[in-house]
Write a protein that holds these residues in place. Structure first.
Motif, PDB file in Angstrom:
ATOM      1  N   PRO A1049      29.757   5.007  33.217  1.00  0.00           N
ATOM      2  CA  PRO A1049      30.560   5.856  32.319  1.00  0.00           C
ATOM      3  C   PRO A1049      30.594   5.348  30.890  1.00  0.00           C
ATOM      4  CG  PRO A1049      31.716   5.461  34.385  1.00  0.00           C
ATOM      5  CD  PRO A1049      30.512   4.576  34.400  1.00  0.00           C
ATOM      6  N   GLU A1050      30.634   4.063  30.716  1.00  0.00           N
ATOM      7  CA  GLU A1050      30.762   3.528  29.357  1.00  0.00           C
ATOM      8  C   GLU A1050      29.505   3.763  28.518  1.00  0.00           C
ATOM      9  OE1 GLU A1050      29.425   0.179  32.107  1.00  0.00           O
ATOM     10  OE2 GLU A1050      30.921   1.803  32.135  1.00  0.00           O
ATOM     11  N   GLN A1051      28.391   4.104  29.173  1.00  0.00           N
ATOM     12  CA  GLN A1051      27.141   4.327  28.429  1.00  0.00           C
ATOM     13  C   GLN A1051      26.961   5.792  28.036  1.00  0.00           C
ATOM     14  OE1 GLN A1051      24.897   2.031  27.534  1.00  0.00           O
ATOM     15  NE2 GLN A1051      25.986   0.304  28.453  1.00  0.00           N
ATOM     16  N   LEU A1052      27.862   6.703  28.538  1.00  0.00           N
ATOM     17  CA  LEU A1052      27.660   8.129  28.319  1.00  0.00           C
ATOM     18  C   LEU A1052      27.705   8.498  26.843  1.00  0.00           C
ATOM     19  CD1 LEU A1052      27.291  10.965  29.470  1.00  0.00           C
ATOM     20  CD2 LEU A1052      29.773  11.109  29.737  1.00  0.00           C
ATOM     21  N   ILE A1053      28.681   7.927  26.136  1.00  0.00           N
ATOM     22  CA  ILE A1053      28.836   8.276  24.721  1.00  0.00           C
ATOM     23  C   ILE A1053      27.609   7.860  23.919  1.00  0.00           C
ATOM     24  CG2 ILE A1053      30.229   7.873  22.653  1.00  0.00           C
ATOM     25  CD1 ILE A1053      31.535   9.639  24.787  1.00  0.00           C
ATOM     26  N   SER A1054      27.187   6.631  24.113  1.00  0.00           N
ATOM     27  CA  SER A1054      26.005   6.187  23.348  1.00  0.00           C
ATOM     28  C   SER A1054      24.780   7.025  23.698  1.00  0.00           C
ATOM     29  CB  SER A1054      25.727   4.705  23.630  1.00  0.00           C
ATOM     30  OG  SER A1054      25.485   4.514  25.016  1.00  0.00           O
ATOM     31  N   LEU A1055      24.669   7.403  24.975  1.00  0.00           N
ATOM     32  CA  LEU A1055      23.538   8.255  25.371  1.00  0.00           C
ATOM     33  C   LEU A1055      23.603   9.618  24.678  1.00  0.00           C
ATOM     34  CD1 LEU A1055      21.101   8.962  27.117  1.00  0.00           C
ATOM     35  CD2 LEU A1055      22.658   9.500  28.989  1.00  0.00           C
TER      36      LEU A1055
END
Length: 1642
Positions: A1049-1055
């Motif tokens: 989940p924490e990588q969703l924004i950067s993706l």
């Protein structure tokens, strides 16, 4: 009567002889000849009388008549009465001599008539000719010419007259002043002489065997005196040639003493003509005859003329022969014939003249002389028998000539010598040795096709003929002396090596197989040396044969031959080798047998040969022998200067041999000599020498290094490197090449020598000297070279040295102090390479060197590493790709360079195996991944995939740490899954796959763990090679699903942030992929998006104005779908109000309404209502006042039609379309019919023109095209793709749009629907029947045409629609529209195809309706009648006989006028129907109908020549069907044979055989057939008009004469006479031909 009628026919034809067309004239002459065949006397009399009566007739026409007379006379000379012959002779004589001037064609024709008559009536002809051949006056030219021709054609008849003719003619010779007359006298003398010689040669058959040659001798000599002494000196070339042609045969008739007396003058006189004439064939032919005459009388004066004769003839034989000039070739044959005569009578003088000519250096002289020598060897073998030694000794200088033409001539002479035993004489061995040398000539790379006498002779032709000759000698000459064989063997080492094809003949020729005799292999057997012949040394043979074996397939397989010969000579080479070679050589030969030239690995083959050499040296184990072998190898190096591959291999052999010797002095001496003598300018030589030093260093490292050091300090090296010489271009170049060699030698030494010995010397000796050679100090300033070859050698050598260090066992502990210096130097080389091309391996070798250096200590600085990566990427990735048909070498070089770059980056990554280290590498590659150039992207992605895979394979996680940059990396790679380049797409998936497993690895999963979700990427990857756009983005969606499931989940924004940046990617596919992936990731937030619909619509409108990106269009479709789900009618009304034509944005919004079936059904229902509510078009005032098109489309139905297309073009609209299928199909079909020819309103026309100038609309707004497109979309969505495809293949859609093809288009649509959409038809038919009473005529036509075509298919009966369809069509028979009535008839006839078994049940109804169509009075163009005839033809075969009999006669009479209709369709249909009527009558033809059959024969036969193919095809059918009704089996068989469909028809042959049968079986029909054919004499078609007299002629030809009363000859003759004036030449020809056949009735 007979006489007058033949004369009448002849008169008519003779009047026609003045026709302007040559073919007609020829036919008239043919007809006259036909008359002459039947009645020769009468025909000849008519021609004679016509010529006497028409004295002013122009001579070309008189000529034709005379030629016809000649033909008749020649064919009937035995039947000719002597009185008629006399009359013809008088006429021909008069015609021939009437004009004083020469009119060649006319007078020649008359002369030919006299010659033809003279074959039987020679006395009468001679009487007439001699009357015009009186003493004291010159005769007419053609009188003389006729005498000449008579002598040639009737030898036995003319010779008795020659004495009197000659006595009369001789005084005339002096009176002839004109050259033409003199030429005629020469010709007659030539023929008289030839006839006399033939008469004398066949006295046993002659009428007067007492005739002797001396009878004519005096007269011939008198004529000879005038011809030779007076006329031969004329300036007219034609006369001189005529004289010399006559002198040849005349010389045989001269008295012996006179010939002997005249030869001293005659021969020089004839020889002088060679200088006056370019074409000398006639001179040479005559000269040969004169020489034969002189030899036959045993002339003694001939010897005095020999010198001049030989000189002149030799000059002629030296003239180059052009194969395109037959006279030149013939002249050479005649000259050689003269040489044969002289060789038989004076062989000594001939050879004394010829043989010194062989010593000249002139090419043509020598080639010509050799040609004569070859000829006399063959043609005068017995005279040359004792001259063999002289001839052989004279060949000494020609054997040394290097000219290709001379060589070929010499080989041909030797070939002739071989046939006559010359090669067994002393000196013959030199001939054999010469042949052997020519066998080793180099074969041409691309042999040219040359004629046997071509001037441009190839060396390959010499080689080929030499091989053939040598094979002939070795297989046929058993007494060839033994020393010839070792001489052949010696050539193996004496000849140039490159083209050595000769050993390929060793297994098959005894010439080169010295050791093949087992007795010669015994130790005590006498060798060639004892025979007085010196063989090459064993070292020379070994070197030569081993070297040429390195290129084994050259020269027709010389490698295997050389190895076999080496095996045969093993005892002569070294006694110890026999047993070992008996094992090793067969293994080498077996390897060659298993391979071909294409499959053989050159490197592997050379390794086997070097292993064979090392084994041989080990077996010999004799240092002295090995040293001698190395000396010989060095000596032979210069022989291979033109063959780099062989020379390179020989260098390897030298290195191997020196490595095996124990003498260090020999090693150093040989290495020094090699350095001094090598051709350093050549790259292959430098490589070969360096390999030699490397191989030698395996055993002698210190000696090799010492020798290189000594050479650098020697005078040879310093002499080239002086300060003053460096400024001279040539010297500087030599220095650079010499340095290149030395640097390369050091590299190969480092690579080949033992690792443990090399490591201590790398820095101190090898690299130090390498860089010393590379840079030179001038006045204390370091000057580096610009020579690319020297750079490449340096890079190769440093690379080999670095590889040697890395390969050493002590590499890990080795501290390379010069590492940074070497890396910097390699980077300079890489930066200096051009980025726009890849031509040299410098950058590849430099990167490979860096790869080896990176792994050595000390570690490079980070900045140095970054610079290295940056420089290498900028040097390799931008290089443009080679074109598809590019150089294979270039492609291989680029692939090797890319692999080297991968290895370098991997070695750098290996030093920092962390996420940060991986991030650094990807940052370097990121600009290339986003490059606008496809080849750069695919390369960067490929490198990224390799690095990620390496990182994954070597991942070692000691603690659970997050992979913090996973989102950034996936955001960079995942949109590239939709790249334009397939390779890029696959590499991007590989990157995503590796990143997800890296994430799993950092989460603690083991390296061999396989995640089912991630593994799905591999199956998706395969589908990205060549996908269609829909599949591609579906795959991207699937990839996004996989990412969503495994992304933390924490990588969703950067993706998401990274992907939003990708929306502006210049690659539209990648931009679209980003939107697909974003939508997939946000799928769970759909409720939130629904709440923000107004914002989405607002964004939609702004984005639609700014860009056309796909993600914007998808968002727009989604928004419209939501709005329409709640307010369908409002949305539809709003969108229909959009300006026409719909722009692309509006079309996109319409298509969004087809997402859900329930919504789509509502939309389609609303649009159908809008389309049907208003009238389809309005008629303008212009239409009412004039006939010009004036129907203008109304806007609301037009807009609804366009909207229907957009909605139904979406795949998801299928269920809704199926629900409304009948209504949609019927409405759109009728919409099409109403819009054919309808135009747009003027406002829309102008708007559409403006849009075409700027941004064009997606589709045309043309009303009919819009309706057709909508119908296509409806069928596709309704599951009837087959219907659409069939219509497209048959051009049905195009036809529907046009007024002319609309009916056919409707029929094809109905046919396709019946075949592929049968279950839909009942409801469709129900809808269409409701439209039969439409006020629009075109709609009635369309619906009737559709329903009529349904009956053409079995589906109508299968679906129980037959009865309703018949009833519906029958009700339309009285429709006021003719087209509707016509289509009704077509539909009723279609039942014959669709439901043939139902025809009998409905027969009376169908026949009544169709026959009624024949009498349709309201159809001025007879189109209804045409349809009725076509339909009736289809129904007749299926109807009941009792239904047919009452109507057959009526139909036959009704259709007869259409046989000759101007319309092709009516002619074809009526004739074909007539055939069906005949077919229906088979076995039961009534007399009344038989009359119709007979009456139709002539029209059917003549219309076989109709200009229209359908008509001729119908005639074939009708005639075949009519035949059986005539009850003549032979006629039926003939018709079937000639008139088969698909078979070519020879009309004349067919008509001839048919008329023959008709007249044989039905002679009473002659009058009726002829009178019917007379009607067609006035036909409007030329071919039919020509066929009519042709038919008449064949009928007359085959009928018996007693049937003549049936024909009105007067009427027929008059009609044919009129046809002779027809404007068409073909018609006139046939009329003339028929007139010639009417002689039968004479």
């Amino acid at each position: 009567m007979t006489e007058s009628y033949v004369k009448k026919l002849s008169a008519i034809l003779l009047d026609a002889v003045t026709d302007k067309d040559p073919l007609v004239q020829e036919q008239v002459c043919g007809a006259l000849c036909a008359l002459g065949e039947a009645q020769p006397e009468e025909a000849l009399g008519a021609c004679e009388e016509y010529l006497w009566q028409h004295e002013k007739l122009a001579h070309p026409y008189r000529t034709m008549i005379l030629r016809a007379m000649e033909t008749v006379v020649s064919g009937h000379i035995s039947e000719l009465h002597k009185d008629k012959a006399g009359a013809i002779i008088l006429l021909a004589s008069s015609e021939m001599t009437r004009a004083k001037d020469l009119v060649c064609d006319w007078q020649q024709a008359a002369s030919n008539v006299l010659v033809a008559v003279g074959k039987r009536f020679i006395g009468k002809v001679m009487e007439e000719l001699l009357s015009k051949f009186q003493p004291g006056a010159l005769p007419h030219y053609f009188v003389v010419q006729t005498l000449a021709n008579l002598a040639a054609s009737n030898v036995f008849g003319m010779v008795p007259f020659l004495t009197s003719i000659l006595s009369t003619m001789l005084p005339m010779l002096g009176m002839a002043k004109h050259d033409a007359m003199r030429v005629a006298f020469c010709c007659v003398l030539q023929h008289f002489s030839e006839s006399t010689l033939e008469y004398l040669a066949n006295l046993d058959q002659a009428p007067d065997p007492t005739v002797r040659k001396d009878t004519f001798a005096t007269d011939i000599f008198s004529a000879y005196d005038i011809l030779f002494n007076h006329w031969l000196q004329s300036r007219e070339a034609k006369l001189r040639l005529a004289v010399v042609e006559a002198l040849g045969p005349m010389s045989h008739l001269l008295p012996s003493e006179k010939l002997e007396e005249q030869l001293p003058k005659l021969l020089p006189g004839v020889l002088a003509l060679y200088k006056k004439h370019a074409e000398t064939f006639h001179v040479s032919k005559s000269l040969g005859q004169i020489l034969e005459a002189a030899v036959s009388v045993g002339s003694r004066t001939l010897e005095a003329q020999l010198d001049s004769l030989l000189a002149a003839l030799h000059t002629q034989i030296c003239v180059p022969v052009e194969s395109s000039s037959p006279l030149v070739v013939s002249n050479q044959k005649e000259v050689l014939r003269c040489f044969t005569v002289l060789a038989c009578c004076a062989p000594d003088r001939l050879l004394a003249f010829l043989l010194p000519k062989l010593d000249t250096s002139n090419e043509r002289t020598r080639v010509g002389t050799l040609q004569v020598v070859r000829h006399v060897i063959n043609s005068a073998a017995s005279q040359m028998e004792v001259k063999k030694p002289f001839i052989l000794s004279s060949m000494r200088l020609p054997l040394l000539d290097t000219n290709t033409k001379v060589k070929r001539a010499v080989v041909q002479v030797i070939s002739a010598m071989a046939h006559h035993g010359y090669l067994e004489q002393p000196g013959g061995e030199a001939m054999v040795e010469y042949i052997v040398q020519q066998c080793a000539l180099p074969p041409e790379t691309e042999p040219r096709k040359l004629g046997p006498d071509s001037e441009d002779l190839a060396a390959d032709s010499v080689r080929a003929i030499s091989i053939s000759t040598l094979y002939l000698i070795s297989t046929t000459v058993d007494r060839m002396s033994d020393p010839a064989r070792p001489r052949c063997c010696r050539q193996t080492t004496a000849l140039p090596p490159g083209p050595l094809a000769l050993p390929a003949r060793v297994p098959h020729t005894r010439a080169l197989h010295w050791g093949a005799d087992p007795a010669l292999q015994e130790p005590g057997a006498p060798g060639p040396e004892e025979a007085g012949v010196t063989l090459p040394s064993p070292y020379a043979i070994t070197t030569r044969l081993l070297t040429v074996s390195s290129n084994p397939y050259l020269g027709a397989g010389r490698g295997a031959a050389s190895l076999r010969l080496l095996n045969v000579l093993h005892h002569s080479i070294h006694p110890s080798l026999g047993q070992r070679w008996a094992t090793t050589i067969p293994l080498l030969l077996e390897h060659l047998d298993e391979c071909t030239e294409e499959t053989l690995s050159q490197k592997e083959w050379e390794e086997k040969l070097l292993a064979f050499l090392r084994d041989t040296l080990a077996v010999v184990s004799d240092n002295t022998w090995i040293c001698q072998l190395s000396l010989e190898m060095c000596k032979q190096l210069s022989c291979y200067d033109g063959e780099p591959r062989e020379k390179n291999f020989l260098y390897k052999c030298i290195g191997t041999t020196l490595g095996a010797t124990s003498s260090k002095d020999v090693v150093r001496k040989q290495l020094q000599e090699l350095l001094e003598t090598a051709r350093h300018q050549e790259e292959a030589e430098r490589e070969g020498l360096a390999r030699c030093f490397g191989i030698c260093a395996i055993s002698h490292l210190d000696d090799v290094l010492a020798q290189l050091e000594n050479f650098m300090r020697s005078d040879v090296f310093r002499k080239s490197t002086g300060i003053f010489n460096i400024f001279k271009d040539r010297s500087e170049n030599e220095v650079e090449k010499l340095k290149s060699t030395l640097i390369l030698c050091y590299g190969h030494v480092a690579a080949q020598a033992p690792r443990e010995l090399v490591l201590p010397k790398v820095e101190s000796d090898i690299l130090r000297n390498i860089f010393q050679y590379f840079s030179t100090k001038v006045l204390g300033i370091k000057v580096e070279t610009k020579d690319p070859a020297l750079k490449l050698c340096l890079v190769q050598s440093v690379c080999m040295a670095s590889q040697a260090i890395c390969g050493s066992a002590q590499a890990s502990s080795f501290h390379f102090s010069r590492k940074a210096e070497l890396v910097a130097q390699m980077m300079e080389f890489i930066k200096a390479e051009p980025q726009d091309s890849l031509r040299t391996p410098i950058r590849k070798k430099a990167m490979l060197t860096c790869t080896y250096l990176v792994s050595l200590e000390p570690v490079l600085d980070e900045q140095v590493q970054a610079d290295m990566i940056h420089s290498c990427l900028h040097s390799v990735l931008p290089v443009p790709p080679e074109p598809e048909a590019g150089d294979d070498h270039q492609e291989s070089l680029y692939l090797d360079t890319m692999h080297t770059l991968e290895d370098l980056l991997t070695s750098l990554l290996r030093r920092n195996m962390t996420p940060q280290g991986l991030q650094i590498m990807v940052e370097h590659l990121s600009p290339w991944i986003k490059s606008p150039r496809g080849h750069e992207r695919v390369r960067a992605l490929g490198l990224s995939a390799c690095l990620l895979q390496y990182f994954l394979e070597h991942l070692n996680v000691s603690a659970l740490v997050p992979f913090h940059n996973l989102g950034l990396l996936i955001g960079l790679f995942s949109p590239r899954c939709a790249d334009l380049w397939p390779a890029t797409r696959q590499e991007a998936v590989s990157c995503v796959y590796a990143l997800l497993y890296l994430h799993l690895g950092y989460e603690g999963f083991s390296r061999d763990y396989r995640d089912d979700v991630v593994e799905r990427l591999l199956s998706l990857k395969e589908g990205l090679v060549h996908p269609d756009p829909a599949t591609l983005f579906h795959t991207c969606h699937s990839i996004a699903q996989i990412i969503a499931k495994r992304l933390p989940p924490e990588q969703l924004i950067s993706l998401l942030l990274t992907m939003f940046e990708g929306l502006g990617d210049p690659d539209k596919n990648c931009s679209r992929a980003a939107t697909v992936m974003i939508n997939c990731l946000l799928k769970e937030r759909g409720n939130m998006l629904l709440e923000k619909v107004p914002e989405i619509v607002s964004m939609l409108r702004s984005k639609l104005q700014e860009t056309q990106e796909e993600y914007v269009l998808q968002a727009a479709q989604h928004s419209v779908y939501l709005l329409a789900s709640q307010h369908c009618a409002a949305v539809v009304s709003s969108l229909l109000g959009s300006p026409l034509p719909f722009d692309s944005h509006t079309c996109t919004l319409w298509r969004a309404l087809a997402m859900e079936p329930g919504l789509t059904t509502q939309v389609l229902g609303l649009l159908l209502e809008k389309m049907s509510r208003d009238v389809p078009f309005k008629e303008t005032r212009a239409f009412l006042l004039s006939s010009s098109p004036g129907r203008v489309a109304t806007l609301l139905p037009l807009a609804a039609t366009c909207a229907l297309y957009e909605v139904m073009s979406v795949l998801a609209s299928g269920p809704a379309v199926l629900e409304l299928y009948p209504q949609l199909f019927t409405a759109l079909l009728l919409r099409i019919s109403c819009t054919v020819g309808v135009v747009l309103p003027r406002t829309l026309q102008a708007k559409e023109k403006r849009s075409m100038g700027s941004a064009p609309a997606p589709r045309s707004l043309e009303p009919c095209s819009s309706a057709v497109d909508a119908l296509q979309a409806m069928l596709l969505r309704g599951g009837n793709e087959d219907v659409v495809q069939r219509m497209e293949l048959e051009g049905g859609w195009r036809l529907l749009r046009t007024s002319a093809g609309h009916e056919e288009g409707v029929a094809r649509l109905a046919s396709a629907m019946a075949k592929f959409a049968g279950p839909r038809l009942p409801l469709v038919m129900k809808e269409l029947v409701c439209t039969q009473s439409s006020v629009y005529e075109i709609q009635r036509v369309t619906s009737t045409g559709f329903l009529a075509e349904l009956l053409n298919s079995s589906a109508a009966d299968d679906l129980m629609l037959l009865e309703p369809l018949l009833d519906n069509l029958a009700a339309r028979q009285k429709d006021p529209c003719a087209s509707v009535r016509r289509l009704v008839l077509r539909g009723l006839a279609n039942i014959a195809s669709g439901s043939p078994d139902k025809v009998r049940a409905h027969g009376p109804q169908l026949l009544t309706a169709v026959i009624g169509g024949l009498d349709d009075r309201d159809d001025p163009h007879s189109l209804v009648a045409l349809e009725a005839m076509v339909g009736l033809a289809r129904l007749l075969d299926l109807a009941e006989p009792q239904d047919l009999r009452p109507v057959l006669l009526h139909v036959a009479i009704r259709i007869r006028p259409f046989f000759d209709s101007e319309k092709m369709e009516l002619r074809s249909a009526s004739i074909r129907l007539f055939g069906h009527l005949n077919k229906a009558c088979h076995g039961g033809c009534e007399d009344v109908f038989l009359e119709q059959v007979v009456g139709g024969l002539v029209p059917l036969l003549l219309h076989l020549r109709d200009p229209q193919a359908p008509v001729t095809s119908a005639c074939r059918f009708a005639l075949c069907m009519s035949g059986p009704n005539l009850k003549c089996e032979q006629l039926v068989a003939a018709l079937q044979k000639h008139l088969q469909e698909g078979r070519g028809l020879h009309f004349g042959e067919f008509l001839n055989s048919t008329c023959k049968l008709l007249m044989h079986h039905f002679p009473d029909l002659l009058g009726r057939l002829v009178s019917t054919s007379l009607f067609y004499f006035k036909s409007s078609w030329e071919d039919v008009r020509a066929a009519a007299p042709m038919l008449t002629g064949f009928l007359v030809l085959h009928v018996e004469a007693e049937q003549r009363p049936q024909v009105d000859l007067e009427q027929l003759t008059t009609a044919l006479q009129l046809l002779l004036k027809d404007p068409a030449p073909l018609v006139r020809m046939k009329a003339a031909e028929t007139l010639g056949r009417l002689v039968k009735f004479a």
